[in-house]
Motif scaffolding. Structure first.
Motif, PDB file in Angstrom:
ATOM      1  N   GLY A 372     -20.322  25.728 -20.779  1.00 16.63           N
ATOM      2  CA  GLY A 372     -19.602  26.184 -18.985  1.00 16.63           C
ATOM      3  C   GLY A 372     -18.221  25.646 -18.521  1.00 16.63           C
ATOM      4  N   GLY A 373     -18.401  25.057 -17.656  1.00 17.79           N
ATOM      5  CA  GLY A 373     -17.324  24.713 -16.371  1.00 17.79           C
ATOM      6  C   GLY A 373     -17.059  23.595 -16.204  1.00 17.79           C
ATOM      7  N   THR A 374     -15.591  23.713 -15.186  1.00 12.41           N
ATOM      8  CA  THR A 374     -15.164  22.799 -14.359  1.00 12.41           C
ATOM      9  C   THR A 374     -15.221  23.005 -13.391  1.00 12.41           C
ATOM     10  N   LEU A 375     -15.598  22.664 -11.332  1.00 11.24           N
ATOM     11  CA  LEU A 375     -15.335  22.790 -10.525  1.00 11.24           C
ATOM     12  C   LEU A 375     -14.721  22.070 -10.253  1.00 11.24           C
ATOM     13  N   ASP A 376     -13.300  22.355  -9.877  1.00  8.51           N
ATOM     14  CA  ASP A 376     -12.374  21.224  -8.746  1.00  8.51           C
ATOM     15  C   ASP A 376     -11.932  21.743  -7.575  1.00  8.51           C
ATOM     16  N   PHE A 377     -12.119  21.231  -6.538  1.00  5.66           N
ATOM     17  CA  PHE A 377     -12.124  21.586  -5.234  1.00  5.66           C
ATOM     18  C   PHE A 377     -10.790  20.383  -4.490  1.00  5.66           C
ATOM     19  N   VAL A 378     -10.265  21.429  -4.209  1.00  6.62           N
ATOM     20  CA  VAL A 378      -8.531  20.836  -3.705  1.00  6.62           C
ATOM     21  C   VAL A 378      -8.119  21.850  -2.097  1.00  6.62           C
ATOM     22  N   PHE A 379      -6.745  21.707  -2.151  1.00  3.81           N
ATOM     23  CA  PHE A 379      -6.408  22.321  -0.982  1.00  3.81           C
ATOM     24  C   PHE A 379      -4.963  23.094  -0.975  1.00  3.81           C
ATOM     25  N   ASP A 380      -4.550  24.102  -0.900  1.00  7.96           N
ATOM     26  CA  ASP A 380      -3.654  24.633  -1.562  1.00  7.96           C
ATOM     27  C   ASP A 380      -2.340  23.926  -0.864  1.00  7.96           C
ATOM     28  N   PRO A 381      -1.096  23.731  -0.659  1.00  5.56           N
ATOM     29  CA  PRO A 381       0.050  23.508  -0.395  1.00  5.56           C
ATOM     30  C   PRO A 381       0.136  24.020   0.734  1.00  5.56           C
ATOM     31  N   PRO A 382       0.544  23.029   1.756  1.00  7.29           N
ATOM     32  CA  PRO A 382       1.087  24.287   3.324  1.00  7.29           C
ATOM     33  C   PRO A 382       2.608  25.476   3.047  1.00  7.29           C
ATOM     34  N   SER A 383       1.476  26.282   3.831  1.00  8.10           N
ATOM     35  CA  SER A 383       2.448  27.625   4.047  1.00  8.10           C
ATOM     36  C   SER A 383       2.442  27.955   5.250  1.00  8.10           C
ATOM     37  N   PRO A 384       2.447  27.469   5.836  1.00  9.74           N
ATOM     38  CA  PRO A 384       2.935  28.163   7.676  1.00  9.74           C
ATOM     39  C   PRO A 384       3.274  29.158   7.835  1.00  9.74           C
ATOM     40  N   THR A 385       4.583  29.690   6.957  1.00 13.86           N
ATOM     41  CA  THR A 385       5.310  31.040   6.553  1.00 13.86           C
ATOM     42  C   THR A 385       5.091  31.971   6.416  1.00 13.86           C
ATOM     43  N   GLY A 386       4.643  31.816   4.788  1.00 13.66           N
ATOM     44  CA  GLY A 386       3.541  32.727   4.681  1.00 13.66           C
ATOM     45  C   GLY A 386       2.375  33.001   5.171  1.00 13.66           C
ATOM     46  N   GLU A 387       1.585  31.713   5.604  1.00 17.23           N
ATOM     47  CA  GLU A 387       0.453  32.065   6.019  1.00 17.23           C
ATOM     48  C   GLU A 387       0.827  33.297   7.376  1.00 17.23           C
ATOM     49  N   THR A 388       1.385  33.012   8.369  1.00 15.60           N
ATOM     50  CA  THR A 388       2.092  33.896   9.688  1.00 15.60           C
ATOM     51  C   THR A 388       2.093  35.084   9.025  1.00 15.60           C
ATOM     52  N   ALA A 389       3.227  35.206   8.296  1.00 11.96           N
ATOM     53  CA  ALA A 389       3.012  36.724   8.099  1.00 11.96           C
ATOM     54  C   ALA A 389       1.968  37.449   7.954  1.00 11.96           C
ATOM     55  N   SER A 390       1.288  36.928   6.983  1.00  7.60           N
ATOM     56  CA  SER A 390      -0.017  37.729   6.365  1.00  7.60           C
ATOM     57  C   SER A 390      -0.725  38.186   7.680  1.00  7.60           C
ATOM     58  N   LEU A 391      -0.581  37.715   8.499  1.00  6.94           N
ATOM     59  CA  LEU A 391      -1.612  37.542  10.062  1.00  6.94           C
ATOM     60  C   LEU A 391      -1.305  39.026  11.436  1.00  6.94           C
ATOM     61  N   LYS A 392       0.237  39.545  10.462  1.00  2.00           N
ATOM     62  CA  LYS A 392       0.636  40.411  11.297  1.00  2.00           C
ATOM     63  C   LYS A 392       0.069  41.993  12.017  1.00  2.00           C
ATOM     64  N   TRP A 393      -0.924  42.189  10.805  1.00  2.00           N
ATOM     65  CA  TRP A 393      -1.754  43.282  11.170  1.00  2.00           C
ATOM     66  C   TRP A 393      -3.232  43.112  10.782  1.00  2.00           C
ATOM     67  N   GLN A 394      -4.041  43.637  11.724  1.00  2.00           N
ATOM     68  CA  GLN A 394      -5.172  43.882  12.488  1.00  2.00           C
ATOM     69  C   GLN A 394      -5.414  45.848  11.691  1.00  2.00           C
ATOM     70  N   GLY A 395      -6.589  45.404  10.284  1.00  2.00           N
ATOM     71  CA  GLY A 395      -7.050  47.010   9.808  1.00  2.00           C
ATOM     72  C   GLY A 395      -5.727  47.773   9.559  1.00  2.00           C
TER      73      GLY A 395
END
Length: 560
Positions: A372-395
């Motif tokens: 089988g395998g391993t599951l690691d539970f983690v946080f992604d590094p903070p990326s507010p600029t990148g996340e904000t850029a992805s929010l500019k579309w609604q459909g």
């Protein structure tokens, strides 16, 4: 052509190179390390979300790239050039940018065929060494480069010669308590995740600063167990190790007996002039894809098909890391006030893993137990600029003004996203290998590596099972949304194999001590040696094996 001379010459400076340089320099041998990139240090790794390894720290696509072939699902293959496999063009290589999840392999990883039998279409083999052979070197890695964690008993715990890790666990996020409670309710065994990150200062390195910028980012404090910070800095201080930067190695030269006589490299600081290094012994450790490429490119009278390639094995049995990812989203408005406040905390690590399904014994999946395998539970590094850029579309509609502001505010204040990553074996097969591309050349006129990345359907089955379990855990934690996906594309990092070690010269490139079968003074010590990757990230094992090989090389040199 100018020439330099050492006792041992190492090509590369990552996890497979650092232990060799460290041990031999300490023993008084003259060590030369050839690194294509620059020497960046802690002050260069400031905490800027834009300063990731995808820019200054990586090879440039216009200068060098790879050709990647992937299956289309209809017996045809797509082909394109890519730079995705360049993980770290700097002293220390990709270890500077790793997340540093440090799980050991388990005894069954060394004997896949013995434990689980053959799988049709897969090239599984047992290792020529056992877990017991490598265990002392896992311990050495923990002590020398610094691994923080806490050993807890669980059904899949591998044997250890020490009771616990030498450094206490890194600080934990409050969500870890929520995770532990959910897992215990599911009768699972939550594990504090060992990390190659210092929780307390050690050997002149500072402890973790808990900035959140870890995986994919260089470490500003030196806490991360990069080959550079943990080993090469110390090797250089002995006075016996010289690191030659911006040295693009392009050829291993062989003499009339077929042994390595010298290494040629382009000096990127001197108008790409060609320079030569001679040594008694040579080590190649420049990442699986590039190590195979270098051996294939180094033809000679005794090696017409490339060094180590007498039986056409160089580049074969490459493997990535199979698995997937998943997410759990918690909506703050549906939580108690103190719960929402806890989940908004940034800095400390999630630091939890599950290995309850390292072996899967479920008749719904297979009539007999399978790996089988391993599951690691983690946080992604903070990326507010990148996340904000992805929010500019609604459909298909572009948002601006008040609707966009409301969406951004909601994203950052109304919910919290937690992530899990699944790691399982990418089974080696005849359609996953490295070769030299007959057409594509790099900036220096050398053939680039072509990576054919075929995967086995068994990988998908195992990964899907584990992703489903991860989603169940997220739901048990109280996530209001939870989902996961399996991936079959090759990972940009965590690639290994290509110069498999073994006892049979016809099916392997290296012997059990990682010496090339048909070249007595050449070793390969990066992840190339691994017959399989296990169900964890391979860096810890690469470090451990390189320390093991260093002992073999030292014993050999002492006899001379």
């Amino acid at each position: 052509m100018s020439k330099q001379e050492f006792d041992i010459c190492i090509v590369g400076s990552g996890a497979g190179a650092g232990p060799i340089a460290y041990e031999l320099a300490k023993a008084g041998y003259k060590v030369g390390v050839l690194e294509k990139g620059n020497w960046f240090k802690e002050n260069d790794f400031f905490k800027d979300e834009q300063l990731v390894r995808h820019s200054v720290f990586r090879s440039q696509f216009k200068d060098e790239r790879h050709v990647l072939e992937e299956p289309n699902g209809d017996d045809t293959w797509s082909s394109d050039t890519t730079a995705q496999f360049w993980g770290g063009n700097t002293v220390g290589g990709a270890t500077n940018f790793m997340s540093a999840y440090f799980h050991r392999l388990k005894p069954q990883d060394f004997r896949l065929v013995t434990e689980y039998g053959d799988i049709e279409g897969a090239n599984n083999v047992d290792w020529p060494i056992s877990y017991d052979d490598l265990e002392p070197y896992y311990t050495k890695v923990e002590q020398v480069i610094g691994v923080s964690g806490k050993v807890v008993k669980h059904p899949q715990l591998e044997p250890r010669s020490t009771i616990d890790f030498p450094f206490p666990p890194t600080a934990e996020h409050p969500v870890a308590q929520r995770f532990d409670a959910a897992c215990k309710g599911l009768k699972l065994h939550p594990l504090p995740m060992a990390r190659g990150i210092l929780s307390i200062p050690f050997n002149g390195r500072k402890s973790c600063e808990y900035s959140g910028y870890c995986g994919s980012y260089g470490c500003h404090s030196g806490a991360k167990a990069s080959s550079r910070a943990a080993l090469l800095d110390a090797a250089v201080k002995t006075g016996n190790c010289e690191i030659v930067t911006q040295a693009k190695v392009y050829r291993l030269n062989t003499d009339s007996s077929g042994q390595i006589s010298s290494v040629d490299y382009f000096d990127l600081t001197d108008e790409n002039s060609s320079k030569r290094v001679t040594a008694k012994l040579f080590v190649v450790a420049c990442y699986s894809i590039e190590s195979a490429r270098l051996l294939l490119s180094s033809t000679g009278d005794k090696h017409p098909n490339g060094i180590g390639n007498t039986y056409q094995q160089v580049g074969k049995n490459l493997h990535c890391c199979a698995g997937g990812t998943g997410h759990g989203v918690f909506e703050m408005g549906k939580l108690k006030e103190f719960e929402a406040k806890q989940l908004k905390i940034r800095g400390p690590f999630f630091n939890r893993a599950l290995q309850d399904w390292y072996e899967i014994d479920d008749k719904a999946v297979s009539s007999k137990p399978i790996k089988g395998g391993t599951l690691d539970f983690v946080f992604d590094p903070p990326s507010p600029t990148g996340e904000t850029a992805s929010l500019k579309w609604q459909g298909e509609n572009l948002l601006w003004g008040t609707p966009l502001k409301q969406k951004i505010k909601s994203h950052f204040t109304k919910s919290k996203d937690f992530k899990f990553e699944v790691f399982c074996d990418w089974l080696t097969n005849d359609e996953c290998y490295v070769s030299l591309d007959p057409v594509e050349k790099d900036r220096w006129g050398q053939s680039v590596a072509k990576v054919r990345a075929g995967f086995h359907s068994h990988d998908e089955k195992v990964a899907q099972y584990l992703v489903d379990r991860g989603v169940e855990v997220m739901k048990a934690m109280g996530a209001h949304q939870a989902w996961g996906n399996v991936f079959t594309q090759p990972t940009s990092n965590l690639v290994a194999g290509g110069c498999r070690f073994g006892n049979d010269v016809k099916t392997s490139v290296l012997d059990k001590n990682c010496k090339v079968h048909d070249c007595d003074n050449l070793y390969v010590t990066d992840g190339s040696f691994m017959p399989n990757g296990g169900s964890v990230t391979p860096t810890f094992t690469i470090y451990a094996n390189a320390f093991r090989v260093a002992d073999k090389i030292l014993a050999r040199l002492e006899k001379v």
